[in-house]
Design a protein around this motif. Structure first.
Motif, PDB file in Angstrom:
ATOM      1  N   THR A 291     -10.853  -1.071   0.206  1.00 31.95           N
ATOM      2  CA  THR A 291     -10.150  -0.771   1.444  1.00 31.95           C
ATOM      3  C   THR A 291      -9.942   0.726   1.615  1.00 31.95           C
ATOM      4  N   GLY A 292      -9.682   1.425   0.509  1.00 30.22           N
ATOM      5  CA  GLY A 292      -9.504   2.865   0.577  1.00 30.22           C
ATOM      6  C   GLY A 292      -8.651   3.401  -0.546  1.00 30.22           C
ATOM      7  N   ALA A 293      -8.685   4.731  -0.724  1.00 31.15           N
ATOM      8  CA  ALA A 293      -7.883   5.382  -1.761  1.00 31.15           C
ATOM      9  C   ALA A 293      -6.444   5.505  -1.283  1.00 31.15           C
ATOM     10  N   LEU A 294      -5.500   5.270  -2.204  1.00 29.89           N
ATOM     11  CA  LEU A 294      -4.083   5.330  -1.871  1.00 29.89           C
ATOM     12  C   LEU A 294      -3.484   6.686  -2.233  1.00 29.89           C
TER      13      LEU A 294
ATOM     14  N   ASP B  66      -5.931  -2.453   9.857  1.00 32.93           N
ATOM     15  CA  ASP B  66      -4.693  -2.203  10.595  1.00 32.93           C
ATOM     16  C   ASP B  66      -4.451  -3.316  11.605  1.00 32.93           C
ATOM     17  N   GLU B  67      -5.480  -3.636  12.352  1.00 34.26           N
ATOM     18  CA  GLU B  67      -5.349  -4.680  13.374  1.00 34.26           C
ATOM     19  C   GLU B  67      -5.091  -6.044  12.745  1.00 34.26           C
ATOM     20  N   LEU B  68      -5.752  -6.309  11.644  1.00 35.12           N
ATOM     21  CA  LEU B  68      -5.649  -7.606  10.985  1.00 35.12           C
ATOM     22  C   LEU B  68      -4.268  -7.848  10.377  1.00 35.12           C
ATOM     23  N   THR B  69      -3.632  -6.785   9.898  1.00 37.42           N
ATOM     24  CA  THR B  69      -2.368  -6.938   9.159  1.00 37.42           C
ATOM     25  C   THR B  69      -1.156  -6.336   9.864  1.00 37.42           C
ATOM     26  N   TYR B  70      -1.323  -5.882  11.103  1.00 36.91           N
ATOM     27  CA  TYR B  70      -0.238  -5.182  11.802  1.00 36.91           C
ATOM     28  C   TYR B  70       1.040  -6.020  11.888  1.00 36.91           C
ATOM     29  N   SER B  71       0.919  -7.268  12.217  1.00 33.89           N
ATOM     30  CA  SER B  71       2.103  -8.110  12.401  1.00 33.89           C
ATOM     31  C   SER B  71       2.193  -9.278  11.423  1.00 33.89           C
ATOM     32  N   ARG B  72       1.350  -9.253  10.382  1.00 33.27           N
ATOM     33  CA  ARG B  72       1.349 -10.359   9.425  1.00 33.27           C
ATOM     34  C   ARG B  72       1.350  -9.827   7.989  1.00 33.27           C
ATOM     35  N   PRO B  73       2.060 -10.489   7.083  1.00 37.05           N
ATOM     36  CA  PRO B  73       2.072 -10.037   5.687  1.00 37.05           C
ATOM     37  C   PRO B  73       0.733 -10.328   5.025  1.00 37.05           C
ATOM     38  N   VAL B  74       0.467  -9.640   3.925  1.00 37.00           N
ATOM     39  CA  VAL B  74      -0.755  -9.876   3.161  1.00 37.00           C
ATOM     40  C   VAL B  74      -0.388 -10.601   1.873  1.00 37.00           C
ATOM     41  N   PHE B  75      -1.402 -11.146   1.186  1.00 38.78           N
ATOM     42  CA  PHE B  75      -1.163 -11.785  -0.113  1.00 38.78           C
ATOM     43  C   PHE B  75      -1.532 -10.779  -1.188  1.00 38.78           C
ATOM     44  N   SER B  76      -0.558 -10.377  -1.984  1.00 41.07           N
ATOM     45  CA  SER B  76      -0.786  -9.374  -3.028  1.00 41.07           C
ATOM     46  C   SER B  76      -1.096 -10.039  -4.361  1.00 41.07           C
ATOM     47  N   LEU B  77      -2.280  -9.786  -4.887  1.00 42.91           N
ATOM     48  CA  LEU B  77      -2.631 -10.255  -6.223  1.00 42.91           C
ATOM     49  C   LEU B  77      -1.972  -9.249  -7.171  1.00 42.91           C
TER      50      LEU B  77
ATOM     51  N   TRP C 162       0.815  -1.211   0.000  1.00 42.23           N
ATOM     52  CA  TRP C 162       0.000   0.000   0.000  1.00 42.23           C
ATOM     53  C   TRP C 162       0.852   1.266   0.000  1.00 42.23           C
ATOM     54  N   HIS C 163       2.074   1.161  -0.440  1.00 45.71           N
ATOM     55  CA  HIS C 163       2.970   2.315  -0.492  1.00 45.71           C
ATOM     56  C   HIS C 163       2.395   3.400  -1.419  1.00 45.71           C
ATOM     57  N   PRO C 164       2.452   4.687  -1.042  1.00 47.13           N
ATOM     58  CA  PRO C 164       2.997   5.223   0.213  1.00 47.13           C
ATOM     59  C   PRO C 164       1.976   5.344   1.334  1.00 47.13           C
ATOM     60  N   GLY C 165       0.804   4.724   1.198  1.00 48.30           N
ATOM     61  CA  GLY C 165      -0.182   4.744   2.275  1.00 48.30           C
ATOM     62  C   GLY C 165      -1.563   5.168   1.811  1.00 48.30           C
ATOM     63  N   PHE C 166      -2.509   5.164   2.739  1.00 51.23           N
ATOM     64  CA  PHE C 166      -3.891   5.528   2.436  1.00 51.23           C
ATOM     65  C   PHE C 166      -4.125   7.020   2.636  1.00 51.23           C
ATOM     66  N   GLN C 167      -4.936   7.595   1.792  1.00 48.51           N
ATOM     67  CA  GLN C 167      -5.246   9.027   1.899  1.00 48.51           C
ATOM     68  C   GLN C 167      -5.901   9.361   3.233  1.00 48.51           C
ATOM     69  N   ALA C 168      -6.777   8.496   3.707  1.00 49.20           N
ATOM     70  CA  ALA C 168      -7.490   8.749   4.956  1.00 49.20           C
ATOM     71  C   ALA C 168      -6.971   7.872   6.092  1.00 49.20           C
ATOM     72  N   GLY C 169      -5.802   7.291   5.918  1.00 43.88           N
ATOM     73  CA  GLY C 169      -5.257   6.409   6.942  1.00 43.88           C
ATOM     74  C   GLY C 169      -5.776   4.994   6.766  1.00 43.88           C
ATOM     75  N   ILE C 170      -5.038   4.025   7.240  1.00 47.54           N
ATOM     76  CA  ILE C 170      -5.451   2.635   7.089  1.00 47.54           C
ATOM     77  C   ILE C 170      -6.662   2.354   7.969  1.00 47.54           C
ATOM     78  N   PRO C 171      -7.695   1.716   7.440  1.00 49.55           N
ATOM     79  CA  PRO C 171      -8.888   1.426   8.237  1.00 49.55           C
ATOM     80  C   PRO C 171      -8.513   0.633   9.490  1.00 49.55           C
ATOM     81  N   PRO C 172      -9.076   0.981  10.646  1.00 49.81           N
ATOM     82  CA  PRO C 172      -8.725   0.327  11.913  1.00 49.81           C
ATOM     83  C   PRO C 172      -8.781  -1.198  11.877  1.00 49.81           C
ATOM     84  N   GLU C 173      -9.856  -1.752  11.277  1.00 56.23           N
ATOM     85  CA  GLU C 173      -9.984  -3.207  11.271  1.00 56.23           C
ATOM     86  C   GLU C 173      -8.907  -3.861  10.412  1.00 56.23           C
TER      87      GLU C 173
END
Length: 281
Positions: free
Chosen positions: A254-257, A189-200, A176-187
């Motif tokens: 998820t949100g605008a980047l 953030d919690e879900l992916t804070y310490s775990r990698p995601v699978f990028s399609l 998600w570089h360089p990040g979300f315009q409105a910040g990463i959604p809380p849910e």
């Protein structure tokens, strides 16, 4: 019509077929004769998910064949709607090509805007699409992606190659570089804070084989072995067909980047947004 078979490739097999895969990618992102100028990835028309700026994986745009709710439903870019130009999405809307898309046309030619802001915007979009969807650019990205953790790739063939998708595990900061315009959604953030995601990262289907559900099958098969709490893809924010396609597959916006910092002399990238789907593992 010939039956389409899906097959999972090992990392070694993917590397051995990179030239054939690159041929399909270039074809999927090429605007078909007479097609309306694309405006980003679309469903069942070409690549949908698309590659993000350097260092940030994203879904392609050449998969427009996924059945979606209403006109232009995406089904190929992430499934078959690549960013580059690519015919019409499964729902019938002009396509542009997941996941990981280019913009090969402006749609303003001869519209009275010559020399104005619209023409400049069209020129930038055309240039950006040409740079991002060139054969060399794809091969460079693929060489880097194939070496990523948990790399997974699915191809569709008749037996001739007609489509593909691939993805891998990555740190969320990179995806998600360089990040979300409105910040990463809380849910999220919690879900992916310490775990990698699978990028399609990419999803492409040849124009002649779109609107057959191939993109949908490719994505479903790709995710059967994807690990992590979340699968994510990046699409152009101005591509409703791709958005409809992802929604029809059970993905959520998820949100605008934020826009990535442009490289010197690089064409302006289109606005991007992240779409995600929980994996529950």
């Amino acid at each position: 019509m010939a039956e389409v078979f899906l097959r999972r490739l090992t990392r070694w097999q993917a590397e051995q077929q990179r030239e054939a895969i690159a041929d399909l990618y270039v074809t999927a992102y090429r605007e078909p004769p007479g097609a309306a100028p694309p405006h980003g990835p679309t469903a069942d028309t070409g690549p949908v998910a698309h590659a993000a700026p350097a260092g940030a994986p994203s879904a392609g745009a050449g998969f427009p064949d996924a059945a979606g709710p209403g006109p232009g439903a995406a089904g190929g870019g992430l499934a078959e709607t690549g960013r580059p130009g690519g015919g019409r999405p499964e729902g019938g809307a002009p396509g542009a090509g997941l996941a990981r898309g280019g913009l090969t046309g402006s749609g303003f030619s001869g519209s009275g805007f010559s020399g104005g802001a619209w023409d400049r915007e069209a020129a930038e979009r055309t240039r950006a699409g040409a740079e991002r969807h060139s054969r060399r650019a794809f091969l460079d990205r693929f060489a880097e992606h194939v070496g990523q953790p948990e790399f997974e790739m699915i191809i569709a063939s008749t037996p001739t190659l007609v489509g593909f998708t691939y993805g891998f595990q990555a740190d969320r900061a990179r995806v998600w570089h360089p990040g979300f315009q409105a910040g990463i959604p809380p849910e999220i953030d919690e879900l992916t804070y310490s775990r990698p995601v699978f990028s399609l990262a990419e999803l492409c289907v040849l124009p002649a084989h779109r609107r057959q559900g191939i993109a949908t099958r490719l994505v479903d098969q790709l995710l059967t072995r994807a690990t992590g709490p979340l699968a994510t893809a990046t699409v152009d924010a101005t591509n409703p067909p791709a958005q409809h396609a992802f929604a029809s597959w059970g993905w959520s916006r998820t949100g605008a980047l934020l826009p990535a910092a442009p490289l010197p002399d690089a064409a302006r990238e289109p606005d991007r947004e992240a779409w995600s789907r929980r994996l529950g593992r």
